[in-house]
Write an enzyme that holds these catalytic residues in place. Structure first.
Site, PDB file in Angstrom:
ATOM      1  N   ASP A  40     -20.098   8.361   3.278  1.00 12.44           N
ATOM      2  CA  ASP A  40     -18.642   8.431   3.356  1.00 12.44           C
ATOM      3  C   ASP A  40     -18.143   9.453   2.341  1.00 12.44           C
ATOM      4  O   ASP A  40     -18.797   9.684   1.319  1.00 12.44           O
ATOM      5  CB  ASP A  40     -17.997   7.068   3.080  1.00 12.44           C
ATOM      6  CG  ASP A  40     -16.578   6.980   3.629  1.00 12.44           C
ATOM      7  OD1 ASP A  40     -16.403   6.430   4.736  1.00 12.44           O
ATOM      8  OD2 ASP A  40     -15.648   7.489   2.979  1.00 12.44           O
ATOM      9  N   ARG A  43       0.822  -1.213   0.000  1.00  8.96           N
ATOM     10  CA  ARG A  43       0.000   0.000   0.000  1.00  8.96           C
ATOM     11  C   ARG A  43       0.858   1.265   0.000  1.00  8.96           C
ATOM     12  O   ARG A  43       0.591   2.213  -0.724  1.00  8.96           O
ATOM     13  CB  ARG A  43      -0.922   0.010   1.224  1.00  8.96           C
ATOM     14  CG  ARG A  43      -1.953  -1.088   1.223  1.00  8.96           C
ATOM     15  CD  ARG A  43      -2.947  -0.887   0.068  1.00  8.96           C
ATOM     16  NE  ARG A  43      -3.903  -1.969   0.022  1.00  8.96           N
ATOM     17  CZ  ARG A  43      -4.945  -2.094   0.828  1.00  8.96           C
ATOM     18  NH1 ARG A  43      -5.166  -1.215   1.766  1.00  8.96           N
ATOM     19  NH2 ARG A  43      -5.753  -3.116   0.691  1.00  8.96           N
TER      20      ARG A  43
END
Length: 275
Positions: free
Chosen positions: A145, A39
């Site tokens: 969100d 990541r």
């Protein structure tokens, strides 16, 4: 290890662990090492940096602004159904029975999952509503969100089976469909759960188009990205939207202490609105 584009030592991983734990209360175990490397490598590449050490120095220098990128990168895969299960038990055993009594005349309940991520939280809430609210009531979850990608994931309702690690066998059978063939290792939430959730993209710092009266707000592991004045503003806005004695659930590493005095702490990051 030599195949890797960036040198990634135990010391680098330990630094990431400490940063993530100090900021967010998230404890990364050894099994997350590859995930962290994969990541964060993307971010290092994007910033044209050469090493993990250089990037982590940059994170510490930038503070809040870069930390959001780091935490988003690392936590994407760390959410699961019924995370912090005591919140859902309290919702089922205390909050919903209280609302059923209080809302008898309108027979309506609204729970807002603010910062719903990929949807595991609102689906967990939806399961509790389905299991505890009497038939014939209008009980729904509003799930929002900032990230439209995670909202799309929530709407699809398809997950890796390991996201169900906090779910009992009984609930797995009742609320999820198991993938076979090319869908092996995946589960899909049943349509009756999807029917009680409204997913939408929303920036909590903007106007809220939510018209419904809200009974309960879940805002967990969201305000860690905000400074104290922003947190204070947000929690005061939540208090404005909740009825007296309405409930607010926040993340295990978060607190309203010296941030907002309009809630009473009931324990284990569960709050009740006072005024």
């Amino acid at each position: 290890m030599s195949e890797r584009e960036f040198n990634f030592q135990d010391g680098d991983f330990n630094r990431v662990k400490k940063i993530v734990y100090d900021y967010a209360g998230i404890d990364l175990n050894e099994s997350k090492k590859n995930l962290v490397y994969n990541r964060l490598s993307k971010r290092i590449r994007f910033l044209n940096m050469q090493t993990f050490a250089e990037y982590l120095n940059y994170v510490e220098a930038q503070g809040e602004s870069e930390f959001v990128h780091l935490i988003n990168a690392i936590t994407t895969n760390l959410t699961f159904f019924f995370r912090e299960n005591h919140h859902f038990e309290y919702l089922a055993n205390t909050v919903i029975p209280g609302l059923v009594k209080a809302n008898q005349s309108k027979k309506k309940i609204r729970v807002w999952s603010a910062g719903c991520s990929t949807g595991e939280e609102p689906y967990s809430i939806a399961i509790i509503l389905k299991e505890t609210v009497p038939a014939g009531w209008d009980a729904k979850v509003i799930a929002t969100d900032l990230d439209s990608n995670v909202v799309d994931t929530g709407q699809r309702g398809v997950y890796q089976i390991d996201r169900l690690k906090g779910v009992t066998e009984e609930r797995k059978k009742r609320w999820f469909l198991k993938g076979t063939g090319s869908q092996e290792g995946l589960v899909k939430v049943k349509p009756e759960l999807q029917d009680v959730i409204e997913f939408d993209q929303l920036n909590l710092m903007s106007e809220w188009p939510i018209k419904d009266a809200i009974d309960v707000i879940f805002c967990r592991n969201v305000v860690i990205y905000f400074d104290k004045p922003t947190q204070s503003k947000l929690f005061n806005r939540y208090a404005d939207r909740l009825p007296d004695n309405g409930h607010l659930f926040i993340g295990h590493s978060e607190s309203l202490y010296k941030v907002c005095d309009r809630f009473e702490l009931l324990g284990q990051t569960i709050y009740k609105k006072l005024h």
